[in-house]
Design a protein around this motif. Structure first.
Motif, PDB file in Angstrom:
ATOM      1  N   GLU A 120       0.765   4.985   0.115  1.00 22.61           N
ATOM      2  CA  GLU A 120       1.182   5.424   1.444  1.00 22.61           C
ATOM      3  C   GLU A 120       2.594   5.998   1.430  1.00 22.61           C
ATOM      4  OE1 GLU A 120       0.586   2.600   4.580  1.00 22.61           O
ATOM      5  OE2 GLU A 120      -1.229   1.800   3.655  1.00 22.61           O
ATOM      6  N   ASN A 154       3.522  -1.696   0.679  1.00 19.12           N
ATOM      7  CA  ASN A 154       2.403  -0.771   0.797  1.00 19.12           C
ATOM      8  C   ASN A 154       2.801   0.556   1.443  1.00 19.12           C
ATOM      9  OD1 ASN A 154       0.747  -2.729  -0.326  1.00 19.12           O
ATOM     10  ND2 ASN A 154       0.052  -3.502   1.650  1.00 19.12           N
ATOM     11  N   ASN A 155       3.699   0.508   2.426  1.00 19.01           N
ATOM     12  CA  ASN A 155       4.069   1.730   3.147  1.00 19.01           C
ATOM     13  C   ASN A 155       5.095   2.580   2.423  1.00 19.01           C
ATOM     14  OD1 ASN A 155       3.859   0.275   6.487  1.00 19.01           O
ATOM     15  ND2 ASN A 155       2.264   0.971   5.109  1.00 19.01           N
TER      16      ASN A 155
END
Length: 279
Positions: free
Chosen positions: A85, A79-80
Motif C-alpha cells: 500500500e 501496511n500503509n
C-alpha cells in the motif's frame, strides 16, 4: 493535508472501533445489571458468581480493547507505509512527515477514546455512575497530615504530582508509538526478514533506553545529592526527600522520553523520505 490524512485514518478504522466500544459497553452494562441483581438478592452465591464472571468479562474486554488499539496502530503504519500500500500512499502530494504523523495522531486519538470508554465502563462495573470514588480519592489526597510518616507522604501527593503523572502517561504512549514506528522503519531498510530486523532494532533501542535511563538517574542523584549515593540509599528515612526524589525521577524520565521521541521521529521521517525500501 495532514488534517485530511487524519480524517481518512479515523474514518477507515471508525467502524471497527465502534464495534469494539459497543461490545465493551454492553459487557459493562451487563455487569452493572448483575451487580444490581446480586445486591437485590442479598449476595446469593449463584448471583454472586454470575456477577464475578461478568466483572471478569468486562475487565478482559477493556484489556483487549487497549491491546487491539496498540496492535492496529502498528499494523496500520506497517501496511500503509512500508508494504504494498506504500506505493500508493507515497505517491500522494504530501510530505513524509504528514504521512508519519497522521498515523501517530490518529493512534493517540484512539487511545484517548479508549480511556473515555474505560472511564464509562468503570462507572458501570462499580455501580457508581456518579464517580464518587474520584471525590473520595481527592479528599484522601488532600487529607491533612497528622505528623506521622504516612501523613507526610499523603501531603506530598499534590495536584502537581497528579498532573505530572498524567503527562507522563501521555508521553509514554507517544514514546511507545515512536519506538515501534522507528523499529519498523529501520527494519524496512533490510531487503529480507524485515519483521525480524524490526524486532532486533526494538531490542537494541530498548537497551539504549535503559542505559539512558540509568545515566539520567545518576545525573539526578548528582543534582539532588551532589553525587553522595549513600544519602540516596538512606533516603527512605525521610519521607519528604523520598517524594522529591520520586518527582525528580518522573521529570528526568519524561525528559529522556521526549528526547528519544524527537530522535525517533526524525529518523522515521528521514527513512520515509530518503531511504524508503518497499521491496
Amino acid at each position: 493535508m495532514l488534517g485530511k490524512l487524519i480524517k481518512y485514518e479515523m474514518k477507515s478504522q471508525g467502524f471497527m472501533y465502534a464495534g469494539i466500544y459497543i461490545v465493551v459497553m454492553i459487557l459493562s452494562i451487563v455487569t452493572f445489571g448483575a451487580y444490581k441483581i446480586n445486591t437485590a438478592m442479598g449476595g446469593n452465591p449463584v448471583f454472586s458468581t454470575i456477577y464475578r464472571f461478568a466483572v471478569a468479562g468486562a475487565v478482559i474486554a477493556l484489556i483487549v480493547m487497549f491491546i487491539i488499539t496498540l496492535v492496529m496502530s502498528i499494523l496500520r503504519y506497517r501496511n500503509n507505509l512500508l508494504k504494498d500500500e506504500g506505493y500508493l500512499m507515497h505517491t500522494l502530494p504530501v510530505s513524509a512527515a504528514s504521512l508519519h504523523f497522521s498515523k501517530m495522531i490518529a493512534s493517540i486519538i484512539w487511545f484517548a477514546a479508549d480511556f473515555i470508554v474505560l472511564m464509562l465502563s468503570i462507572g458501570f462495573i462499580t455501580g457508581d455512575l456518579k464517580y464518587s470514588w474520584i471525590k473520595k480519592l481527592k479528599m484522601f489526597m488532600s487529607a491533612e497530615t497528622d505528623g506521622t510518616a504516612t501523613g507526610m507522604v499523603i501531603s506530598g501527593i499534590t495536584g502537581t504530582v497528579v498532573a505530572i503523572t498524567v503527562l507522563y502517561i501521555i508521553i509514554s504512549i507517544i514514546s511507545a508509538l515512536s519506538t515501534f514506528y522507528v523499529c519498523l522503519d529501520l527494519g524496512s531498510l533490510s531487503y529480507s526478514s524485515k519483521g525480524i530486523m524490526a524486532f532486533v532494532w526494538y531490542i537494541i533501542l530498548y537497551f539504549v533506553g535503559q542505559i539512558l535511563s540509568l545515566i539520567g538517574l545518576v545525573i539526578l542523584c548528582i543534582i539532588m545529592y551532589g553525587g553522595n549515593f549513600m544519602e540516596v540509599m538512606q533516603m527512605p528515612q525521610s519521607d519528604a526527600a523520598t517524594i522529591d526524589f520520586v518527582k525528580g525521577t518522573f521529570i528526568m524520565a519524561g525528559i529522556i522520553s521526549v528526547i528519544l521521541i524527537i530522535v525517533y521521529n526524525f529518523i522515521s521521517i528521514y527513512i520515509l523520505d530518503r531511504k524508503l525500501n518497499l521491496e
